[in-house]
Design an enzyme around this catalytic site. Structure first.
Site, PDB file in Angstrom:
ATOM      1  N   CYS A  64      -8.191   1.705   6.974  1.00 20.23           N
ATOM      2  CA  CYS A  64      -7.523   2.593   5.975  1.00 20.23           C
ATOM      3  C   CYS A  64      -7.996   1.560   4.022  1.00 20.23           C
ATOM      4  O   CYS A  64      -8.571   0.678   4.335  1.00 20.23           O
ATOM      5  CB  CYS A  64      -6.328   2.617   5.832  1.00 20.23           C
ATOM      6  SG  CYS A  64      -5.324   0.665   5.095  1.00 20.23           S
ATOM      7  N   GLU A  83       0.440  -0.016  16.784  1.00 15.42           N
ATOM      8  CA  GLU A  83       0.035   0.738  15.884  1.00 15.42           C
ATOM      9  C   GLU A  83      -0.603   1.350  16.850  1.00 15.42           C
ATOM     10  O   GLU A  83      -1.205   2.646  17.518  1.00 15.42           O
ATOM     11  CB  GLU A  83      -0.972   0.313  14.574  1.00 15.42           C
ATOM     12  CG  GLU A  83      -1.376   2.087  14.044  1.00 15.42           C
ATOM     13  CD  GLU A  83      -2.703   1.321  13.309  1.00 15.42           C
ATOM     14  OE1 GLU A  83      -3.986   1.689  13.157  1.00 15.42           O
ATOM     15  OE2 GLU A  83      -2.658   0.331  12.695  1.00 15.42           O
ATOM     16  N   CYS A  98       2.835   6.244   8.762  1.00 10.85           N
ATOM     17  CA  CYS A  98       1.280   5.834   7.456  1.00 10.85           C
ATOM     18  C   CYS A  98       0.978   7.113   7.348  1.00 10.85           C
ATOM     19  O   CYS A  98       0.450   7.655   8.743  1.00 10.85           O
ATOM     20  CB  CYS A  98       0.589   4.528   7.633  1.00 10.85           C
ATOM     21  SG  CYS A  98      -0.642   4.767   6.288  1.00 10.85           S
ATOM     22  N   CYS A 103       0.895  -0.707  -0.245  1.00 11.89           N
ATOM     23  CA  CYS A 103       0.241   0.269   0.145  1.00 11.89           C
ATOM     24  C   CYS A 103       1.202   0.939   0.250  1.00 11.89           C
ATOM     25  O   CYS A 103       2.067   0.861   0.652  1.00 11.89           O
ATOM     26  CB  CYS A 103      -1.111   0.162   1.168  1.00 11.89           C
ATOM     27  SG  CYS A 103      -0.291  -0.067   2.744  1.00 11.89           S
ATOM     28  N   HIS A 138       5.618  -4.876   8.484  1.00  9.76           N
ATOM     29  CA  HIS A 138       5.953  -6.274   9.267  1.00  9.76           C
ATOM     30  C   HIS A 138       6.066  -7.210   8.122  1.00  9.76           C
ATOM     31  O   HIS A 138       4.837  -8.147   8.050  1.00  9.76           O
ATOM     32  CB  HIS A 138       4.868  -6.890  10.354  1.00  9.76           C
ATOM     33  CG  HIS A 138       4.658  -5.882  11.809  1.00  9.76           C
ATOM     34  ND1 HIS A 138       3.695  -5.613  12.525  1.00  9.76           N
ATOM     35  CD2 HIS A 138       5.241  -5.989  12.110  1.00  9.76           C
ATOM     36  CE1 HIS A 138       3.630  -5.398  13.594  1.00  9.76           C
ATOM     37  NE2 HIS A 138       4.621  -4.871  13.688  1.00  9.76           N
ATOM     38  N   HIS A 192      -0.448  -4.732  19.581  1.00  9.58           N
ATOM     39  CA  HIS A 192       0.026  -4.479  18.464  1.00  9.58           C
ATOM     40  C   HIS A 192       0.926  -2.662  18.266  1.00  9.58           C
ATOM     41  O   HIS A 192       0.411  -1.987  19.197  1.00  9.58           O
ATOM     42  CB  HIS A 192      -1.136  -4.101  17.552  1.00  9.58           C
ATOM     43  CG  HIS A 192      -1.080  -3.875  15.901  1.00  9.58           C
ATOM     44  ND1 HIS A 192      -0.315  -2.923  15.643  1.00  9.58           N
ATOM     45  CD2 HIS A 192      -0.321  -4.845  15.002  1.00  9.58           C
ATOM     46  CE1 HIS A 192      -0.138  -3.083  14.307  1.00  9.58           C
ATOM     47  NE2 HIS A 192      -0.077  -4.773  13.745  1.00  9.58           N
ATOM     48  N   SER A 250       2.061  -9.629  11.083  1.00 13.04           N
ATOM     49  CA  SER A 250       0.994  -8.501  10.417  1.00 13.04           C
ATOM     50  C   SER A 250      -0.309  -8.368  10.331  1.00 13.04           C
ATOM     51  O   SER A 250      -1.237  -9.414   9.959  1.00 13.04           O
ATOM     52  CB  SER A 250       1.192  -8.989   8.483  1.00 13.04           C
ATOM     53  OG  SER A 250      -0.086  -8.009   7.462  1.00 13.04           O
ATOM     54  N   SER A 251      -0.710  -7.323  11.030  1.00 21.73           N
ATOM     55  CA  SER A 251      -2.166  -7.744  11.064  1.00 21.73           C
ATOM     56  C   SER A 251      -2.721  -7.479  10.400  1.00 21.73           C
ATOM     57  O   SER A 251      -4.108  -8.864   9.658  1.00 21.73           O
ATOM     58  CB  SER A 251      -2.958  -6.082  12.006  1.00 21.73           C
ATOM     59  OG  SER A 251      -4.064  -6.056  12.227  1.00 21.73           O
ATOM     60  N   SER A 291       2.275  -5.253   3.464  1.00 18.16           N
ATOM     61  CA  SER A 291       3.504  -5.088   4.001  1.00 18.16           C
ATOM     62  C   SER A 291       4.339  -5.936   3.122  1.00 18.16           C
ATOM     63  O   SER A 291       5.832  -6.258   3.446  1.00 18.16           O
ATOM     64  CB  SER A 291       3.359  -4.985   5.031  1.00 18.16           C
ATOM     65  OG  SER A 291       3.253  -6.316   5.848  1.00 18.16           O
TER      66      SER A 291
END
Length: 316
Positions: free
Chosen positions: A197, A126, A96, A12, A41, A124, A225-226, A269
């Site tokens: 997002c 974030e 981001c 992304c 990630h 996490h 990676s979520s 990612s």
């Protein structure tokens, strides 16, 4: 065996920007460059950058004075930002921009003394960074992961309450939590624009379309990676056998031996080279030419900091 590719899939704009920041910093300043947490990630990306001189750390105290420090795409708390500012460091922020948007929402609520609820996964990075934007003791900042969490949550003032979300969540699961929040706290205020997002939403839509046709779905992405995990979970909810894989070497022939159609997608990612390696592996198992499904076009680009806007080829 037919091979179908989800569209869109893979990188992304936020991931592209974060990786470019590290690559350009290495090209301009030379190694070592310190990065707080994995910049994104993905094991392949992190290992590649490490080989080029990036050093991934978790504590600012690990960074020597005078060094270059980069914050990862997931963002950092205000405390981490302040600690870095107090040191003799050159700092570049690879957070981001869509995560920064959520940070600004939380900081605004904190300034106003309004309580805030974040929908996200505990632990996490974030979530840690977003929760860390709130500092007003007059209000409060709370984390919920499920509707059950909502029903047991108590706040100080239901009339001054807002919610935000982690950017990489399941759209369906988040909708259920938001419904519970609105029932539990009728006056709660949400963001003007959805915090999940565009890339997360688009890739979940794409994996739905993929799972409608495929017998087995392979999601290229790392275990931490979520957004990649959410893609595998979504395919499984649709009744498909789905596997989250780091690369082609993870694929077992038994997974796809009886499949008429195998679908492949990649988290935000995961670089495309990993997808191409998966296609090559599937063709070894009897797969045909890969066909890309129609999907939503993405043309969003996030600029790197002006100090790093350089053609890396010129530096090299």
């Amino acid at each position: 065996m037919q091979i179908l590719l989800a569209n869109p899939r893979g990188f992304c704009a936020g991931v592209d920007r974060a990786i470019s920041i590290v690559e350009n910093a290495l090209a301009i300043y030379g190694a070592p460059i310190y990065v707080r947490h994995e910049v994104v990630h993905n094991r392949y990306v992190v290992d590649s950058l490490r080989k080029r001189g990036a050093i991934f750390i978790e504590q600012i105290s690990e960074v020597p004075d005078g060094a270059i420090l980069i914050f990862s795409a997931h963002g950092v708390s205000q405390a981490v930002r302040n600690e870095a500012k107090s040191r003799d460091l050159t700092v570049f922020d690879a957070t981001c921009p869509l995560v920064t948007k959520v940070h600004m929402e939380v900081a605004r609520a904190s300034r106003r003394g309004e309580e805030s609820i974040l929908i996200g996964h505990a632990g996490h990075p974030e979530v840690e960074g977003t929760m860390g934007q709130y500092s007003n003791p007059e209000g409060g900042m709370y984390l919920v992961e499920s509707p059950e969490d909502v029903w047991t949550l108590n706040v100080k003032n239901e009339g001054k309450l807002s919610f935000m979300t982690q950017t990489t969540l399941s759209v369906d699961d988040t909708s259920d939590v938001i419904d519970a929040l609105r029932k539990r706290f009728p006056k709660i205020v949400g963001p003007r624009k959805d915090d999940i997002c565009y890339a997360t939403t688009n890739r979940q839509e794409a994996v739905r379309a993929l799972a409608e046709q495929a017998d087995v779905v392979l999601v290229v992405g790392s275990k931490n990676s979520s957004n990649s995990n959410r893609l595998a979970e979504l395919a499984q909810r649709m009744g498909r056998t789905a596997f989250l894989i780091d690369d082609a070497a993870d694929i077992q022939e038994a997974w796809v031996k009886e499949a008429a159609c195998v679908g492949v997608t990649a988290g935000a990612s995961a670089p495309d080279i990993l997808v191409q390696n998966v296609i090559a592996r599937l063709r070894e198992f009897g797969g045909g030419e890969a066909v890309t499904l129609e999907g939503r076009e993405e043309n969003i680009v996030f600029e790197v900091p002006k100090e790093l806007r350089v053609d890396v080829r010129e530096v090299e």
